[in-house]
Design a protein around this motif. Structure first.
Motif, PDB file in Angstrom:
ATOM      1  N   PHE A 255      39.106  50.889  34.643  1.00  0.00           N
ATOM      2  CA  PHE A 255      39.955  50.133  35.547  1.00  0.00           C
ATOM      3  C   PHE A 255      39.173  49.093  36.340  1.00  0.00           C
ATOM      4  N   TYR A 256      37.922  49.363  36.657  1.00  0.00           N
ATOM      5  CA  TYR A 256      37.238  48.483  37.602  1.00  0.00           C
ATOM      6  C   TYR A 256      36.013  47.758  37.055  1.00  0.00           C
ATOM      7  N   GLN A 257      35.445  48.205  35.946  1.00  0.00           N
ATOM      8  CA  GLN A 257      34.192  47.596  35.508  1.00  0.00           C
ATOM      9  C   GLN A 257      34.341  46.133  35.094  1.00  0.00           C
ATOM     10  N   GLY A 258      35.504  45.741  34.614  1.00  0.00           N
ATOM     11  CA  GLY A 258      35.703  44.357  34.224  1.00  0.00           C
ATOM     12  C   GLY A 258      36.279  43.487  35.313  1.00  0.00           C
ATOM     13  N   VAL A 259      36.467  44.056  36.502  1.00  0.00           N
ATOM     14  CA  VAL A 259      37.046  43.302  37.618  1.00  0.00           C
ATOM     15  C   VAL A 259      35.907  42.756  38.463  1.00  0.00           C
ATOM     16  N   THR A 260      35.725  41.434  38.414  1.00  0.00           N
ATOM     17  CA  THR A 260      34.591  40.814  39.090  1.00  0.00           C
ATOM     18  C   THR A 260      34.995  39.733  40.080  1.00  0.00           C
ATOM     19  N   ASP A 261      36.270  39.368  40.091  1.00  0.00           N
ATOM     20  CA  ASP A 261      36.744  38.335  41.007  1.00  0.00           C
ATOM     21  C   ASP A 261      38.247  38.485  41.160  1.00  0.00           C
ATOM     22  N   HIS A 262      38.855  37.625  41.989  1.00  0.00           N
ATOM     23  CA  HIS A 262      40.285  37.742  42.237  1.00  0.00           C
ATOM     24  C   HIS A 262      41.102  37.533  40.961  1.00  0.00           C
ATOM     25  N   ALA A 263      40.654  36.648  40.084  1.00  0.00           N
ATOM     26  CA  ALA A 263      41.421  36.369  38.868  1.00  0.00           C
ATOM     27  C   ALA A 263      41.521  37.608  37.987  1.00  0.00           C
ATOM     28  N   CYS A 267      44.846  40.140  37.134  1.00  0.00           N
ATOM     29  CA  CYS A 267      45.250  40.552  35.789  1.00  0.00           C
ATOM     30  C   CYS A 267      45.540  42.045  35.752  1.00  0.00           C
ATOM     31  N   LEU A 268      44.652  42.842  36.344  1.00  0.00           N
ATOM     32  CA  LEU A 268      44.886  44.286  36.402  1.00  0.00           C
ATOM     33  C   LEU A 268      46.099  44.596  37.262  1.00  0.00           C
ATOM     34  N   GLN A 269      46.236  43.924  38.395  1.00  0.00           N
ATOM     35  CA  GLN A 269      47.384  44.176  39.257  1.00  0.00           C
ATOM     36  C   GLN A 269      48.690  43.819  38.552  1.00  0.00           C
ATOM     37  N   ASN A 270      48.692  42.750  37.777  1.00  0.00           N
ATOM     38  CA  ASN A 270      49.883  42.386  37.022  1.00  0.00           C
ATOM     39  C   ASN A 270      50.283  43.490  36.060  1.00  0.00           C
ATOM     40  N   LEU A 271      49.303  44.068  35.388  1.00  0.00           N
ATOM     41  CA  LEU A 271      49.580  45.174  34.469  1.00  0.00           C
ATOM     42  C   LEU A 271      50.188  46.355  35.206  1.00  0.00           C
ATOM     43  N   LEU A 272      49.592  46.743  36.320  1.00  0.00           N
ATOM     44  CA  LEU A 272      50.085  47.911  37.046  1.00  0.00           C
ATOM     45  C   LEU A 272      51.453  47.645  37.662  1.00  0.00           C
TER      46      LEU A 272
END
Length: 422
Positions: A255-263, A267-272
């Motif tokens: 869930f978090y390793q590919g999250v490096t910035d707001h963009a 993307c993850l928030q859109n999925l959830l």
């Protein structure tokens, strides 16, 4: 560490899965399956504490404060496994970053963070009907909202100050306690008839990931609405720091390793969000209670910015601007007289922030001042203790007791602390 089975049954709460697969690929199926996944290490500790009783709690708390080595050669097996994971700092963490604290947060003037961050974080968490259903079990929404503000403020302050996440430091301990409290609530809800076929596992991995976003992306979306934006470098620092928080909270790394910035966070928030049903009556009730509790706490602080009714109106405007009209409508957030003024506020804040961060020295001075500003009084104790103190050691006899004390909606807490001291 495995959290789920590949062939896990997808609960009814997951919606729009085909559309999510089209947009997000394999991550959509992962998020849907992880609705049914818990936290094996923390869940095992809760089961072990139920067997060991009071002595088990003493061992656990001593291990969190003084380290696994302080427990001797044969500590209880589940406690040992959890502490070993917590104390194993991943290779991708820079210890110097923990020394500095969460610098993106510390760069924000405290009044604006208090106004924007905690309300937006918790309200967006409540937009999930499954989370809202669990939290609303008590029926005492006003009392619950006030406690959550206090406890979340204490946790946020402790875990983001310089050195706060080093082993045995207050933020490290409180983060582990939040994790264990999630496990306790998960066990208690399952014992009292929680329908996993409909709602998934209580506070499952996907909900934990949502909460993580609500303390990274969501607050800074609200802050951006009043002109406080993060640079690319500040965003990178923010998500690096909070990735370690996610690790300590036991969140699945995918869930978090590919999250490096707001963009990438959006993307993850859109999925959830797209696989969640629309907010329901529980969501709206929790939102109203949280806004009222926040406005009341800030109005009750020494030298308040404005009266309680105007603070409530300002919060409505900020949430409306941060979340947009559709989600705000679903959450029952009314349009605000303050909304037309927020672009002017944003302009003034952006100009002030430009000068605050104009040089490395000025930025460091601002962060140091924010870190030294008044925060939660660690000597203060909530009636009956924190939710962790109330619920971690022994099985809870009713879900309503656990839900009332419920998990902090995993902001700095000075406003709320000052009100409690008044």
């Amino acid at each position: 560490m495995s959290h789920t089975h590949r062939n896990a049954v997808i609960p009814e709460r997951v919606v729009n899965l085909d559309e999510a697969r089209h947009r997000h690929g394999a991550m959509a199926d992962h998020a849907a399956q992880m609705v049914m996944a818990g936290d094996p290490l923390a869940d095992a500790v809760i089961a072990e504490l139920d067997q060991l009783g009071k002595e088990g709690r003493h061992i656990l708390n001593r291990g969190l404060a003084d380290g696994l080595a302080s427990l001797g050669e044969q500590p209880p097996s589940a406690i040992e496994a959890l502490l070993r994971q917590l104390e194993t700092v991943p290779s991708w963490i820079d210890p110097a970053q923990i020394d500095r604290g969460e610098v993106a947060l510390l760069s924000v003037p405290q009044p604006w963070f208090e106004i924007c961050a905690i309300s937006s974080a918790l309200v967006h968490t409540y937009a999930s009907p499954a989370i809202a259903r669990l939290l609303a079990q008590t029926g005492q929404l006003t009392k619950m909202a006030s406690r959550r503000l206090v406890e979340t403020g204490m946790w946020g302050r402790q875990s983001t100050l310089p050195g706060g996440l080093h082993r045995g430091a207050p933020g490290y301990i409180s983060t582990a306690q939040v994790r264990l409290l999630h496990a306790r609530i998960r066990a208690t809800a399952l014992q009292h008839g929680w329908d996993t076929a409909v709602w998934g596992l209580p506070i499952g991995q996907t909900d934990m990931a949502r909460t993580w976003l609500d303390f990274t992306l969501t607050p800074f979306t609200a802050l951006a609405a009043v002109g406080i934006d993060l640079s690319a470098e500040e965003q990178k620092s923010l998500y690096q720091y909070w990735s370690y928080t996610a690790y300590l909270l036991g969140i699945d790394e995918r869930f978090y390793q590919g999250v490096t910035d707001h963009a990438s966070a959006r993307c993850l928030q859109n999925l959830l969000d797209m696989t969640n049903a629309e907010p329901d009556d529980n969501s709206r009730a929790l939102t109203a209670a949280m806004v009222s509790a926040t406005a009341g706490a800030m109005a009750g602080a020494p030298n308040p910015l404005m009266a309680e009714d105007r603070l409530r109106d300002l919060l409505h405007g900020l949430l409306w601007r941060a979340f947009g009209s559709e989600l705000s409508d679903h959450l029952g957030i009314p349009e605000s007289d303050a909304t037309p003024l927020l672009p002017l506020v944003a302009l003034l804040n952006s100009q002030a922030r430009r000068w605050q961060t104009f040089t490395a020295d000025s930025a460091e001075t601002a962060r140091r001042e924010n870190a030294q500003s008044p925060g939660p009084d660690e000597a203060f104790r909530l009636p009956g203790g924190t939710a962790y103190e109330q619920n971690i050691a022994v099985p809870t006899t009713a879900l309503s007791t656990t839900a009332e004390s419920g998990p902090p909606g995993v902001a700095t807490g000075s406003v709320f602390t000052r009100r409690r001291q008044a």
